[in-house]
Design an enzyme around this catalytic site. Structure first.
Site, PDB file in Angstrom:
ATOM      1  N   TYR A 203       0.109  -1.002   0.196  1.00 21.69           N
ATOM      2  CA  TYR A 203       0.130  -0.325  -0.252  1.00 21.69           C
ATOM      3  C   TYR A 203       0.906   1.026   0.570  1.00 21.69           C
ATOM      4  O   TYR A 203       1.359   2.150  -0.488  1.00 21.69           O
ATOM      5  CB  TYR A 203      -0.426  -0.185   1.254  1.00 21.69           C
ATOM      6  CG  TYR A 203      -1.838  -0.687   1.043  1.00 21.69           C
ATOM      7  CD1 TYR A 203      -3.272  -0.495   0.425  1.00 21.69           C
ATOM      8  CD2 TYR A 203      -2.380  -2.367   1.632  1.00 21.69           C
ATOM      9  CE1 TYR A 203      -4.565  -1.476   0.270  1.00 21.69           C
ATOM     10  CE2 TYR A 203      -3.070  -3.193   1.226  1.00 21.69           C
ATOM     11  CZ  TYR A 203      -4.009  -2.425   0.515  1.00 21.69           C
ATOM     12  OH  TYR A 203      -5.319  -3.469   0.415  1.00 21.69           O
TER      13      TYR A 203
ATOM     14  N   GLU B  15      -8.047  -7.720   5.176  1.00 20.26           N
ATOM     15  CA  GLU B  15      -6.974  -8.424   4.800  1.00 20.26           C
ATOM     16  C   GLU B  15      -6.672  -9.173   5.983  1.00 20.26           C
ATOM     17  O   GLU B  15      -6.154 -10.547   5.520  1.00 20.26           O
ATOM     18  CB  GLU B  15      -6.210  -7.617   3.306  1.00 20.26           C
ATOM     19  CG  GLU B  15      -7.293  -7.589   2.347  1.00 20.26           C
ATOM     20  CD  GLU B  15      -6.366  -6.607   2.036  1.00 20.26           C
ATOM     21  OE1 GLU B  15      -4.719  -5.849   1.236  1.00 20.26           O
ATOM     22  OE2 GLU B  15      -7.261  -5.850   0.861  1.00 20.26           O
TER      23      GLU B  15
END
Length: 395
Positions: free
Chosen positions: A98, A140
């Site tokens: 990310y 996640e």
């Protein structure tokens, strides 16, 4: 929660960012793949990059998330990100990636919008990004824990123990864990990722629905896609993978799964969208479900209809089930009122029905509109779409 100061900046700049989001996402991917070519080779779907579908889906997700934060600044919209998180988990996306995305996305925003990106505006959109990323990471992390893979590596080698032709262009693969370890649990409606090494060395990944849930094997079904780069994995599987071969498969994921309920259930599919629906129908039959079941399917012809016989047999096993099938161009005699596109006008559908849809976006839109018209609650209509979700934020 989006801060009040950032909310004001996002509200003021959302129209500008939305109008330029296509340019931003295109430039973002150019920068990302220039810096990390291995991501395009071994992680991202090269077909969806070539046809622009992934860029369009990313743009829609960012705009939808920002809009949701503006409308409800005190609520983190995890629900709308669940679909993305499941797809990320099936690919093995990890927390550190990310930051990589952030670096190149914000470089693209600054380059496209120029002087419009003041320090205040940049800080506001940075807050939006990390709220979105944090939400995805949270979901996640939970999915990886449930899959007993806290580091995100849910991949394992599987041996093909069966391959069956459903139609000329559709094949079902039955696989067992190559090392004899237990098959990971799955729910009707989920999918697995399958990774293959292509002739150019790329290790491309695609998702395929589980067409049945079993205790000792995974069963997924693949339609051969021709004429585009999207089909490079499906063609490889059809041409080169046979019984005895090894394929790399992820744990099952997917948020559109059959809910346990006493309510009537409608399973509507078109084309290869039948795969998660036939899994749900198989589960209902194997558990001798007393629910009212309405199975709807649309296809081009009888010979193109995968699991046609299975549909008939499974419906016949259930106490309160009916099948309704439409063909666009029937090869054999077929009722006129079931020729063409799906028309649910004459199908009795109780208002408390829970519906599951899978197929091309035009089919999803048409069937969803018909279901809303007969009184189904929008919250009771669930959909699965193969590939990038171009419907996200457009409902």
């Amino acid at each position: 929660m989006l801060s009040e100061k950032s909310a004001e900046s996002i509200r003021a700049t959302l129209p500008t960012v939305s109008s330029a989001i296509g340019k931003i996402t295109t430039l973002f991917y150019d920068k990302l793949f220039a810096a990390h070519p291995e991501l395009l080779r071994d992680l991202f779907n090269r077909g969806n990059q070539a046809n622009g579908a992934q860029k369009q889906a990313l743009a829609g997700a960012i705009a939808a998330f920002a809009s949701a934060l503006i409308k409800h600044p005190d609520v983190r919209p995890d629900a709308m990100l669940s679909r993305i998180a499941h797809k990320h988990a099936s690919l093995g996306i990890t927390r550190d990636q990310y930051q990589v995305v952030h670096t190149h996305l914000f470089a693209a925003i600054a380059e496209v919008l120029g002087s419009a990106v003041t320090d205040e505006v940049a800080a506001a959109w940075d807050e939006v990004y990390w709220l979105m990323a944090g939400s995805l990471i949270s979901i996640e992390t939970r999915l990886y824990a449930e899959a007993s893979a806290p580091n995100g590596d849910t991949w394992s080698d599987h041996r093909v123990v069966g391959r069956y032709a459903e139609t000329r262009d559709i094949a079902t693969f039955l696989v067992h864990s190559a090392d004899g370890s237990p098959v990971p649990p799955s729910r009707p409606g989920q999918y697995v990722s399958v990774q293959v090494q292509l002739p150019d060395g790329a290790r491309q990944i695609r998702q395929y629905s589980l067409s049945n849930t079993q205790d000792d094997a995974l069963q997924f079904t693949v339609k051969r896609v021709t004429g585009t780069r999207n089909g490079e994995v499906s063609n490889h599987l059809h041409e080169y993978i046979h019984e005895g071969d090894i394929v790399r498969v992820s744990a099952p994921f997917g948020d559109v799964t059959l809910e346990e309920s006493d309510a009537p259930v409608l399973l509507a599919s078109a084309g290869i969208g039948c795969t998660p629906m036939i899994s749900m129908l198989s589960h209902l039959a194997s558990t001798d479900s007393p629910r009212q079941v309405i199975a709807v399917h649309a296809d081009y012809t009888q010979s193109a209809h995968a699991f046609r016989v299975d549909l008939e047999q499974l419906v016949s096993k259930l106490r309160h089930a009916d099948a309704h099938v439409w063909y666009e161009a029937p090869e054999d005699p077929w009722p006129t009122d079931r020729t063409g596109l799906v028309d649910l006008t004459g199908v009795p559908i109780p208002q408390e029905t829970i519906a599951y849809l899978c197929g091309p976006v035009p089919f999803l839109r048409a069937v969803r509109t018909q279901l809303l018209r007969v009184g189904l609650l929008a919250a009771n209509i669930h959909y699965e779409v193969f590939g990038p979700d171009l419907w996200l934020g457009q409902e």
